[in-house]
Motif scaffolding. Structure first.
Motif, PDB file in Angstrom:
ATOM      1  N   PRO A 106      28.084  -8.993  -9.995  1.00 25.27           N
ATOM      2  CA  PRO A 106      27.941  -7.369 -10.350  1.00 25.27           C
ATOM      3  C   PRO A 106      28.331  -6.500  -9.273  1.00 25.27           C
ATOM      4  CG  PRO A 106      25.786  -8.460 -10.530  1.00 25.27           C
ATOM      5  CD  PRO A 106      26.715  -9.619 -10.419  1.00 25.27           C
ATOM      6  N   ARG A 113      20.748 -12.598 -15.488  1.00 24.94           N
ATOM      7  CA  ARG A 113      20.860 -11.226 -15.753  1.00 24.94           C
ATOM      8  C   ARG A 113      21.062 -10.479 -14.311  1.00 24.94           C
ATOM      9  NH1 ARG A 113      18.333  -9.328 -21.061  1.00 24.94           N
ATOM     10  NH2 ARG A 113      18.082 -11.387 -22.253  1.00 24.94           N
ATOM     11  N   ARG A 114      21.280  -9.134 -14.360  1.00 29.23           N
ATOM     12  CA  ARG A 114      21.442  -8.530 -13.074  1.00 29.23           C
ATOM     13  C   ARG A 114      20.345  -8.406 -12.312  1.00 29.23           C
ATOM     14  NH1 ARG A 114      23.892  -3.010 -13.884  1.00 29.23           N
ATOM     15  NH2 ARG A 114      21.815  -2.795 -14.964  1.00 29.23           N
TER      16      ARG A 114
END
Length: 109
Positions: free
Chosen positions: A10, A80-81
């Motif tokens: 990300p 998840r980020r």
């Protein structure tokens, strides 16, 4: 240290690295979201950046290349980020130490 964060990670990772005192760009930030591995590789070489990636192809290319950028190969499952950022925060001191020792392929497991 100058980093280039690959597309499968990300953009928040590049921002976090920058907030923690290093120069980091995500491929999307520089218009390379759809770039080939070769284009990313060449950019990293030209700009003296360490590629942070989950892509095994960069690690394989590194082993075969005569001249290459340093690679940080994150061998984590998809997360998840926030979990990714937390784990990277824990791993960063060891990554920086390995790069400072001259290691050019750093696996983060």
């Amino acid at each position: 240290m100058r980093f280039l964060v690959d597309a499968q990670l990300p953009p928040a990772l590049a921002r976090w690295i920058t907030l923690n005192g290093h120069d980091a760009a995500h491929v999307a930030d520089i218009g390379m979201q759809a770039a080939t591995d070769r284009q990313i590789w060449d950019y990293a070489l030209a700009e003296d950046r360490v590629i942070i990636t989950k892509d095994e192809d960069f690690a394989q290319r590194k082993v075969l290349a005569h001249h290459s950028p340093a690679i940080v190969w994150m061998r984590w499952r998809n997360t998840r980020r926030q979990e990714l950022l937390t784990r990277f925060e824990t791993a960063l001191p060891a990554v920086l130490a390995a790069l400072a020792r001259g290691e050019t392929l750093v696996e983060v497991i």
